[in-house]
Motif scaffolding. Structure first.
Motif, PDB file in Angstrom:
ATOM      1  N   HIS A 246     -59.543 -71.293  -4.114  1.00 25.87           N
ATOM      2  CA  HIS A 246     -60.086 -72.335  -3.265  1.00 25.87           C
ATOM      3  C   HIS A 246     -58.939 -73.031  -2.546  1.00 25.87           C
ATOM      4  N   GLN A 248     -58.880 -75.343  -0.181  1.00 23.89           N
ATOM      5  CA  GLN A 248     -58.947 -76.793  -0.006  1.00 23.89           C
ATOM      6  C   GLN A 248     -58.592 -77.544  -1.282  1.00 23.89           C
ATOM      7  N   SER A 249     -59.163 -77.128  -2.422  1.00 23.90           N
ATOM      8  CA  SER A 249     -58.895 -77.821  -3.685  1.00 23.90           C
ATOM      9  C   SER A 249     -57.682 -77.252  -4.407  1.00 23.90           C
ATOM     10  N   ARG A 251     -57.266 -74.457  -6.167  1.00 25.10           N
ATOM     11  CA  ARG A 251     -57.594 -74.016  -7.525  1.00 25.10           C
ATOM     12  C   ARG A 251     -57.809 -72.506  -7.528  1.00 25.10           C
ATOM     13  N   ASN A 434     -67.511 -76.033  -6.916  1.00 24.89           N
ATOM     14  CA  ASN A 434     -66.344 -75.259  -7.357  1.00 24.89           C
ATOM     15  C   ASN A 434     -66.592 -73.754  -7.371  1.00 24.89           C
ATOM     16  N   ALA A 438     -67.261 -73.799  -2.131  1.00 23.03           N
ATOM     17  CA  ALA A 438     -65.883 -73.693  -1.648  1.00 23.03           C
ATOM     18  C   ALA A 438     -65.568 -72.266  -1.209  1.00 23.03           C
TER      19      ALA A 438
END
Length: 465
Positions: A246, A248-249, A251, A434, A438
């Motif tokens: 991901h 943007q986050s 992760r 999550n 995403a």
């Protein structure tokens, strides 16, 4: 292998794990964790000269203690703090630090877990060394996992620990469910995903931490962890591991779907059949299909030719006196039903279009029609969304591909907020964001309604056209 395109490198601004924390000494380390590590080291390397060293010198040799050459200052390294300290002390240096294991072997959603522990619960040290052994004791608790996939699960867990960006949000989360394992950690891969699965190349975010696991025989510096996981799953004829990054986050999530034995295999096939049936059949006719034997027009009970249903049957005849449209009780001319009845009269003062002096009669009529039409359309739309999401509500375990298809169908109808999607699908908002949204955003399959304002109070997801 399912994988997403990702930036080839991740330039983290976080501390390097060999940095020396000069104000953190031996007292900041958990004695039992250090003792356990030394015992394992001695077991793996019984004749090693480091076994006779004092604690501080031993920690220095393995990279958990550091010395500043240009001064007399020394202290625990960041890797040593992560490996051997305690959660309360670690979070003084790394406020985002968090570890979690959760397990559910039944069809339970909405955050209910049969087993769960975190680095914050105070029942253990909360460091990554103890976390590894606690997780492994639970994740391979059954003989099947112990015998067949323990090495692969070990690789997945070690990868999450040594590649984690401990400055990132969300921490390391390991999940065990009845048909999958999921490993999630902050931090993106520092090499291309394709290269990581080919093996032979290792670009570690926490090399000192990795070294400490190597020294007790838990790692090999070969860069082959992901490749061995993929091979294990292939040998078992299981779905390919799914690695999602991901952007943007920041992760990384590795999902390993498991089919343990013939019974679960059959259940999986049945699930696929049901899911395919759901999409092949118009959702608006599910359960009401004309091909459903119970509803067939040829069913003897429902047959239009069935004697008791025959429209000319005496009791059902439209000419039957009691049913006759000319029966006085049903007559449109009956006084109480008459359109001229004063209570129903279109000329009654309170119902008159001319009664509202605030707007012209024709405008008022159009407004009423528009309001009725909008309410009808809105109701039909909500009903359609509810039908589309029906499979997700019925089946708490769906393959990612099917869940993504349902989300895409929902977002193609109208922009939907996260809480609306969670309600329709009966999933937790965090889980949807999550695990699915995403990824779909990264792939360009959906987009934000307000892309320039990610935190907009009315933010919604819509299909990308």
């Amino acid at each position: 292998m399912n994988k997403n395109t990702v930036y080839p490198t991740d330039h983290s601004s976080g501390l390097q794990d060999n940095v020396i924390l000069e104000h953190y000494g031996l007292n900041e380390l958990n004695y039992e964790s250090v003792k356990s590590y030394r015992e394992r080291f001695a077991s793996v390397k019984p004749n090693h000269p480091w076994n006779g060293l004092e604690t501080k010198e031993f920690l220095y040799k393995i990279g958990a203690w550091g010395k500043l050459r240009n001064s007399s200052k020394e202290g625990v390294t960041l890797a040593g703090l992560l490996m051997f300290s305690e959660e309360r002390i670690i979070t003084e240096v790394l406020p985002q630090y968090f570890l979690e294991y959760r397990e559910s072997l039944s069809d339970i959603v909405n955050g209910t877990w049969s087993k769960r522990f975190t680095s914050q619960d105070g029942t253990w040290s909360g460091n990554v060394y103890d976390f590894y052994f606690k997780v492994m004791s639970h994740i391979v608790a059954d003989s099947f996992a112990e015998q067949t996939i323990r090495p692969a699960l070990h690789e997945a867990l070690i990868n999450a620990i040594v590649h984690c960006d401990y400055d990132g949000e969300g921490g390391i989360v390991v999940e065990k469910e009845h048909n999958l394992f999921r490993f999630s950690n902050p931090g993106l891969f520092r090499i291309p995903i394709e290269q990581a699965f080919e093996g032979g190349v290792s670009n570690l975010r926490n090399p000192n931490l990795f070294k400490m696991f190597i020294l007790i025989g838990l790692c090999k510096r070969a860069g082959s962890g992901l490749k061995s996981i993929e091979l294990t799953w292939k040998q078992q004829n299981w779905p390919k591991p799914e690695l999602v990054q991901h952007i943007q986050s920041k992760r990384t999530i590795l999902t390993l779907n498991v089919l343990a034995g013939v019974q679960q295999y059959e259940e999986h096939i049945n699930d696929i059949d049901e899911e395919l049936d759901f999409f092949v059949t118009d959702v608006s006719t599910e359960g009401n299909s004309i091909n459903n034997p119970a509803n067939s027009i040829n069913n003897s009970v429902n047959s239009v030719n069935k004697e008791r249903n025959f429209l000319n049957k005496t009791t059902n005849s439209d000419n039957k006196t009691v049913n006759s449209i000319n029966n006085s009780a049903n007559s449109v001319n009956k006084p109480k039903n008459s359109v001229n009845n004063s209570a129903n009269s279109v000329n009654k003062k309170m119902n008159s279009l001319n009664n509202d002096k605030s707007s012209p009669p024709m405008q008022q009529m159009e407004e009423k029609v528009d309001k009725t039409r909008n309410e009808t359309v809105q109701g039909e739309m909500e009903e359609k969304l509810w039908r589309i999401a029906e499979l997700a509500r019925k089946k708490k375990r769906l393959s990612p591909a099917i869940m993504e298809e349902i989300i895409l169908q929902l977002c193609s109808q109208r922009p939907l907020m996260l809480k609306e999607l969670a309600y329709l699908l009966e999933r937790t908002p965090d889980g949807l964001r999550n695990n699915y949204l995403a990824k779909l955003l990264n792939e360009g399959k959906i987009k934000l309604k307000y892309p320039d304002q990610p935190n907009h109070p009315r933010q919604a997801y819509m299909i990308a056209k």
